[in-house]
Each structure stands twice: as C-alpha cells, then as structure tokens.
Design a protein around this motif. Structure first.
Motif, short mmCIF file in Angstrom:
data_model
loop_
_atom_site.label_atom_id
_atom_site.label_comp_id
_atom_site.label_asym_id
_atom_site.label_seq_id
_atom_site.Cartn_x
_atom_site.Cartn_y
_atom_site.Cartn_z
N LYS A 115 65.34 -39.67 10.00
CA LYS A 115 66.70 -40.22 9.92
C LYS A 115 67.21 -40.70 11.28
O LYS A 115 68.12 -41.52 11.34
N SER A 116 66.67 -40.20 12.37
CA SER A 116 67.16 -40.66 13.67
C SER A 116 66.11 -41.42 14.48
O SER A 116 66.46 -42.12 15.42
N PRO A 119 62.85 -46.78 12.81
CA PRO A 119 63.67 -48.00 12.70
C PRO A 119 63.61 -48.56 11.27
O PRO A 119 62.87 -49.49 10.98
N ILE A 120 64.41 -47.92 10.42
CA ILE A 120 64.51 -48.28 9.00
C ILE A 120 66.00 -48.36 8.65
O ILE A 120 66.78 -47.55 9.14
N TRP A 121 66.35 -49.37 7.84
CA TRP A 121 67.76 -49.56 7.49
C TRP A 121 67.93 -49.72 6.00
O TRP A 121 67.06 -50.28 5.33
N LYS A 122 69.09 -49.27 5.52
CA LYS A 122 69.40 -49.56 4.13
C LYS A 122 70.62 -50.47 4.03
O LYS A 122 71.57 -50.35 4.82
N ARG A 123 70.54 -51.37 3.07
CA ARG A 123 71.67 -52.23 2.76
C ARG A 123 72.07 -51.89 1.33
O ARG A 123 71.29 -52.09 0.39
N TRP A 133 75.37 -53.17 5.19
CA TRP A 133 74.39 -52.41 5.98
C TRP A 133 74.95 -51.03 6.26
O TRP A 133 76.12 -50.91 6.64
N ARG A 134 74.12 -50.00 6.10
CA ARG A 134 74.48 -48.68 6.59
C ARG A 134 73.78 -48.52 7.93
O ARG A 134 72.55 -48.63 8.02
N GLU A 135 74.59 -48.31 8.94
CA GLU A 135 74.01 -48.11 10.28
C GLU A 135 74.59 -46.83 10.82
O GLU A 135 75.65 -46.79 11.44
N ASP A 136 73.88 -45.72 10.55
CA ASP A 136 74.47 -44.39 10.68
C ASP A 136 74.10 -43.67 11.97
O ASP A 136 74.94 -43.01 12.58
N GLU A 137 72.84 -43.77 12.37
CA GLU A 137 72.34 -42.92 13.46
C GLU A 137 71.80 -43.79 14.58
O GLU A 137 70.85 -44.54 14.38
N PRO A 138 72.34 -43.66 15.78
CA PRO A 138 71.73 -44.39 16.91
C PRO A 138 70.25 -44.04 16.99
O PRO A 138 69.89 -42.86 16.87
N LEU A 139 69.41 -45.03 17.14
CA LEU A 139 67.97 -44.77 17.16
C LEU A 139 67.63 -43.88 18.36
O LEU A 139 67.98 -44.18 19.50
N ARG B 48 76.07 -50.77 20.48
CA ARG B 48 75.45 -49.93 19.44
C ARG B 48 73.95 -50.18 19.30
O ARG B 48 73.26 -49.45 18.60
N ALA B 50 70.04 -50.30 20.02
CA ALA B 50 68.89 -49.85 20.81
C ALA B 50 67.96 -51.05 20.95
O ALA B 50 67.98 -51.96 20.12
N LEU B 57 60.81 -47.77 22.32
CA LEU B 57 62.22 -47.74 22.68
C LEU B 57 62.36 -47.87 24.20
O LEU B 57 61.70 -47.16 24.95
N PRO B 75 71.96 -48.93 14.79
CA PRO B 75 71.77 -47.56 14.30
C PRO B 75 71.05 -47.59 12.95
O PRO B 75 71.28 -48.49 12.14
N VAL B 76 70.21 -46.60 12.74
CA VAL B 76 69.29 -46.63 11.59
C VAL B 76 69.83 -45.81 10.43
O VAL B 76 70.76 -45.00 10.56
N SER B 77 69.23 -46.01 9.25
CA SER B 77 69.69 -45.32 8.05
C SER B 77 68.54 -45.11 7.06
O SER B 77 68.72 -45.17 5.86
N GLY B 78 67.36 -44.85 7.59
CA GLY B 78 66.23 -44.54 6.71
C GLY B 78 66.37 -43.15 6.12
O GLY B 78 67.26 -42.38 6.47
#
Lengths: 142, 79, 142, 79
Positions: A115-116, A119-123, A133-139, B48, B50, B57, B75-78
C-alpha cells in the motif's frame, strides 16, 4: 508462480497450491476486492494501473523480504490491473509457514508495504457517472 | 529523457509518456523546477509527486542523465 | 454454507465465495494443514476426531461471536475430521469485512478460540509406525 | 447416564461409549470420585479431563441427572 502483476482474475487456491510445502502447516491469505462504496459514494468499478516495471520489481521485493523474516516462511503476492467490477479481487497475498504467527504476520506486513511502496493506482468509477483517482499514500522507498 | 506520468500526473502532463530534451545532466531537485516551468499544470501537483529515475525512487540530489526514464508518481493506492 | 465439521476436503475458494459481499473489500483466510513432522518425529498422517455434537455447536458459536465483534464482519469456519495425509487441510477460517484489520483480526481470534474451546483431537501417525494423541490445551469454556 | 470418552480417555474407559448406572443424581465433583473408583485406569487422567454434561462444559458443582450424556474430554488439539 511468481509474485507480480497480472491482468487475469486472481486464483487464491492456485496461489496456496504454489506455496504449499510439507513442512508448512500454517497458511494465511489476504484478498482485497472492489467494494461497492467509498466515502459514501456508490462505486461500480475500479481501474487499476501501475508503473508496471517498477511495481513488478516492488512486489517481488516485498514478497522476498517478507518471506526472509522467518525460517521456512513462503510468501506469494499478486496484484491485478485493469478494470475490476465490484467483488473482483485486486490483490491476493498468501503465506505458508511452519508457524501460524509467522504466516499471519507475513500477510499483514506484505499488505501494508504494498500500500505504500508499490507504484499502483486506483481510479474509482462511480454509479453517478463520476470518476476519481485515489491518491492516498506518498510513495515510500522500499 | 523519457518522461512517464501516472494517475493524476497524466492529465497534468497532458500525456502518459513523452520525450523531453534538457540541456544538461541535472538533479531531481532541479528537474522539479524545470517541470513547473515547462508544464504549469504540473506545478500544484509537484509537492505530492515522488519521482523515480530508471525505476528507482529518487531523492532531490539524484542525478538525471540523458536517456534516463523519469517517472512522475502521485501518492499510490494499490492493494 | 455453515460453520462446522466436515469429512470432505476443505474448499477455501468456495468458503470465500460464501462470505463475499459487495460491501466487504477485505477478505482473510487461515488454513491449517498436516505437517510432515512434529517434535522431531516424521508424521505421515493425522486422525482428527471430535465430540461431534458439541464441537459443531462450538465452531458455530466461535464464528458467530467473532463476526459480532465488528460491523459487517462475516466469518466462516470449518474443521475436517478423519485421517488426513501430509499437506491436507484440517481447518479453514475465512473472514470478510469492509476493513482489513477486522478481517485479519477475526481469523486469528477464531483460530485461537478453536484451539482451546472446540472438543477436537488429533492423533499423529508417525513414519516409524508409532501413533500418539496430542492433548495440548485444557478445554476452555466458550 | 451415558458416558462418552474421547482421545486418550477411550483407552482408559475401555470403550468410547457406555451406559453407567449410578444410584442418585450427583455432582460432577462426586462423579469424578466415582469414575476413579469404578475405572482405575481413569484415575491418572482425571486431573486433566474436562467434563461436559449434555454438551455443555460442566463445573464441579454441575448436577448430573439420570439419563444425562456425560463426556470425558482430555485437553484438545484441534486446528
């Protein structure tokens, strides 16, 4: 079977079979599936996308490092990409170990890291026609 | 260099992928300043984002060579 | 599908399907399988037996009470009886929840309770021809 | 009453299940004393045995009526 990305449905039974070992009496799994709502909005689907080359490496690294935390611990971790309907699984993590504590801790650890660090994203696609876009956690660095 | 954008950064860059010619090798910190200049839509996102260079990174001081693959990662959301 | 005892192989995929719900994005599973060794002795099989009427009630109660611990949490818990070869699953616990913490906590809680509250016993069958009852945990009140 | 034995208690009782006639209603505490007397092989096990009456774990003071199902339950090992 290797940890990584896939565009086809996740098969937890096949993943369990892939990590089963005669010395491992404890197996644990986590499956994340698309929910029908988020923040009070009705969700109909989620599009998952990734920086694929980096995410694939990240998932393999997370699985490998999580497995290295305990003797004989085995971890397999797969993330699905593309458009997923409500109820479809986006991620599956399985662990096998001689000890139940190690197996249960592994799936939690691997999940939090994905989750952190991946580098994967959900829309999210909403029933009202909107998308976001959900952009929740700084990579975070691995 | 090749510039890759993901998630909301795609809209800000206007494309998921483009070549971008910069005069010299530069640090990721300087690259951020150049991005804000060249792509004003990117400016509000930058804090925001990276940045990965060749799949790893980067920090502010990481050097970006000619021909590098530079990825802009919200920011990621996997999971 | 109900929580309880069975003599046929456990099917985790079917159990996941039975508890899946559109509002539950997190699913977790624990599977216990027969290990090939115990206390340094090579194990070839385990015979599981139970005080069946009481164990069936106990498993249902554990699943129900575990599920009641969090909103929308669903738990299913099945234990297999009879002679199981190395690698075969003796217990499968699945949980579904809107929240991953609740799903992960549920399988751990249910597992610990089964191990002390359900009147179920294993008899290990060793490669050297020996056999032994494992009687590990004083039976605790539910 | 019907006496049921499980795991190592089967060998101690000599059978997994038998009828056992006792004169009167008695407590589980008294039942333990009677078991030790009638089935000497059971005596060394008794301290480790839990006892259920009609499917519910009993305490020392639980009463055992005529016709009850009494289960002798060694420490368990499910999972």
């Amino acid at each position: 079977m290797r940890s990584g990305l896939t565009t086809v449905p996740l098969d937890v039974a096949a993943m369990f079979a892939a990590i089963a070992a005669p010395g491992c009496g404890a197996m644990a799994a986590f499956v994340g599936a698309v929910r029908d709502h988020d923040d009070g909005r009705e969700v109909v689907a989620i599009d998952y996308s990734a920086y694929e080359s980096m995410a694939a490496k990240s998932l393999e690294q997370i699985a490998g490092e999580t497995a290295a935390a305990a003797p004989q611990l085995r971890v397999l971790l797969r993330h699905r990409l593309g458009r997923l309907a409500v109820g479809e699984a986006s991620i599956a993590i399985v662990a096998a170990s001689p000890r139940r504590d190690a197996a249960l801790a592994a799936i939690r650890t691997a999940l939090e890291r994905v989750k952190s660090e991946a580098p994967i994203w959900k829309r999210e696609i909403y029933a009202d026609g909107g998308e976001r876009w959900r952009e929740d956690e700084p990579l975070a660095p691995a | 260099m090749r510039l890759l954008a993901f998630a909301s950064a795609v809209e800000a860059l206007g494309t998921p992928s483009r070549e971008w010619q910069l005069p010299d090798e530069l640090s990721v910190g300087d690259l951020r300043l150049q991005l804000a200049k060249e792509f004003p839509a990117m400016a509000p996102l930058l804090a925001r984002l990276a940045i990965a260079v060749d799949g790893t990174l980067a920090t502010t001081t990481t050097l970006v060579r000619d021909g590098a693959e530079v990825a802009l990662l919200p920011p990621v959301s996997g999971g």
